[in-house]
Design an enzyme around this catalytic site. Sequence first.
Site, PDB file in Angstrom:
ATOM      1  N   LYS A  31     -18.533  -6.220   6.943  1.00 39.68           N
ATOM      2  CA  LYS A  31     -16.785  -6.973   7.326  1.00 39.68           C
ATOM      3  C   LYS A  31     -16.302  -7.260   8.411  1.00 39.68           C
ATOM      4  CE  LYS A  31     -13.982  -7.206   2.859  1.00 39.68           C
ATOM      5  NZ  LYS A  31     -13.249  -6.020   2.444  1.00 39.68           N
ATOM      6  N   ARG A  45      -1.777  -6.255  -7.931  1.00 41.74           N
ATOM      7  CA  ARG A  45      -0.226  -6.941  -7.984  1.00 41.74           C
ATOM      8  C   ARG A  45      -0.343  -8.072  -8.511  1.00 41.74           C
ATOM      9  NH1 ARG A  45      -2.782  -8.850  -2.674  1.00 41.74           N
ATOM     10  NH2 ARG A  45      -4.317  -8.831  -3.774  1.00 41.74           N
ATOM     11  N   HIS A  58       0.348  -0.795  -0.244  1.00 39.65           N
ATOM     12  CA  HIS A  58       0.077  -0.428   0.169  1.00 39.65           C
ATOM     13  C   HIS A  58       0.601   1.410  -0.201  1.00 39.65           C
ATOM     14  CE1 HIS A  58      -2.946  -3.143   2.220  1.00 39.65           C
ATOM     15  NE2 HIS A  58      -3.714  -2.321   1.020  1.00 39.65           N
ATOM     16  N   SER A  60      -2.734  -8.108   3.090  1.00 38.27           N
ATOM     17  CA  SER A  60      -3.059  -7.353   4.766  1.00 38.27           C
ATOM     18  C   SER A  60      -3.041  -9.113   6.137  1.00 38.27           C
ATOM     19  CB  SER A  60      -3.882  -6.654   4.881  1.00 38.27           C
ATOM     20  OG  SER A  60      -3.612  -5.335   4.539  1.00 38.27           O
TER      21      SER A  60
HETATM   22  O1  PNS Z   1      -8.629  -3.159   0.376  1.00 39.70           O
HETATM   23  P1  PNS Z   1     -10.037  -3.866  -0.308  1.00 39.70           P
HETATM   24  O2  PNS Z   1     -10.717  -3.881   0.450  1.00 39.70           O
HETATM   25  O3  PNS Z   1     -10.372  -4.280  -1.878  1.00 39.70           O
HETATM   26  O4  PNS Z   1     -11.283  -1.950  -0.915  1.00 39.70           O
HETATM   27  C1  PNS Z   1     -12.450  -2.042  -1.486  1.00 39.70           C
HETATM   28  C2  PNS Z   1     -13.078  -0.607  -1.763  1.00 39.70           C
HETATM   29  C3  PNS Z   1     -12.611   0.130  -0.444  1.00 39.70           C
HETATM   30  C4  PNS Z   1     -12.747   0.251  -3.027  1.00 39.70           C
HETATM   31  C5  PNS Z   1     -14.913  -1.267  -2.452  1.00 39.70           C
HETATM   32  O5  PNS Z   1     -15.385  -2.337  -1.435  1.00 39.70           O
HETATM   33  C6  PNS Z   1     -15.320  -0.085  -2.052  1.00 39.70           C
HETATM   34  O6  PNS Z   1     -15.140   1.220  -2.694  1.00 39.70           O
HETATM   35  N1  PNS Z   1     -16.569  -0.102  -1.653  1.00 39.70           N
HETATM   36  C7  PNS Z   1     -17.208   1.657  -1.203  1.00 39.70           C
HETATM   37  C8  PNS Z   1     -18.614   0.506  -1.421  1.00 39.70           C
HETATM   38  C9  PNS Z   1     -18.768   0.902  -2.942  1.00 39.70           C
HETATM   39  O7  PNS Z   1     -18.468   2.247  -3.432  1.00 39.70           O
HETATM   40  N2  PNS Z   1     -18.949  -0.368  -3.686  1.00 39.70           N
HETATM   41  C10 PNS Z   1     -19.217   0.165  -5.241  1.00 39.70           C
HETATM   42  C11 PNS Z   1     -18.115  -0.351  -6.014  1.00 39.70           C
HETATM   43  S1  PNS Z   1     -17.921  -2.134  -5.393  1.00 39.70           S
END
Ligand code: PNS
Length: 162
Positions: free
Chosen positions: A41, A92, A17, A130
């Site tokens: 989560k 990645r 990150h 993570s």
């Molecule tokens: O680190 P991660 O868990 O891969 O991040 C995921 C993230 C935060 C980018 C994604 O879950 C997100 O944007 N969640 C907010 C809800 C949202 O906007 N959902 C629509 C797009 S999937």
Amino acid sequence: MKIGVYPGSFDPFSIGHHDVLMHAISLFDTVYVSVLNNATKHPLFSVKERVSLIERMVEAEGLQNVIVTSFDGLLVDYARSVQAGYVIRGLRAIMDFEYEFQIHAVNRHLAEEIQTVYFMASPEHSFLSSSVIREIGSMGGDISGLVPGSIQNMIAERLAKA
Ligand code: PNS
């Protein structure tokens, strides 16, 4: 002003990150590192802990154009609320592509004006996640080189109690 949001779970913030963040701050005027507050989560580190760890790192490294926040709800709504025209994500390997492709398509559908910018992880970090850090740390393994040095001890101590 080019403003980007770098969203994620960051449970915890890894050296991968960090790598993405370093690339992002060289291209954007302001980068919001924004921790998702997701009730569905079950993260190991609380949102408060994750924000505070990233803030520590930003302070220790003297990063000027980084703002650490958390957000609820849709990412595109949050990006609009801070006037960000860009979402920043790391990739990645091929395993990330399908997931990122879907998130991109959804976000594009919801907010056509917001662009997503991807940075490839350095090859030496391509194995890192993570969850790997949580597993190593909670089993007493050495997490040096896997998380930013400035917050390594705090992460290790927290994982040792997990
Ligand atoms: O680190 P991660 O868990 O891969 O991040 C995921 C993230 C935060 C980018 C994604 O879950 C997100 O944007 N969640 C907010 C809800 C949202 O906007 N959902 C629509 C797009 S999937």
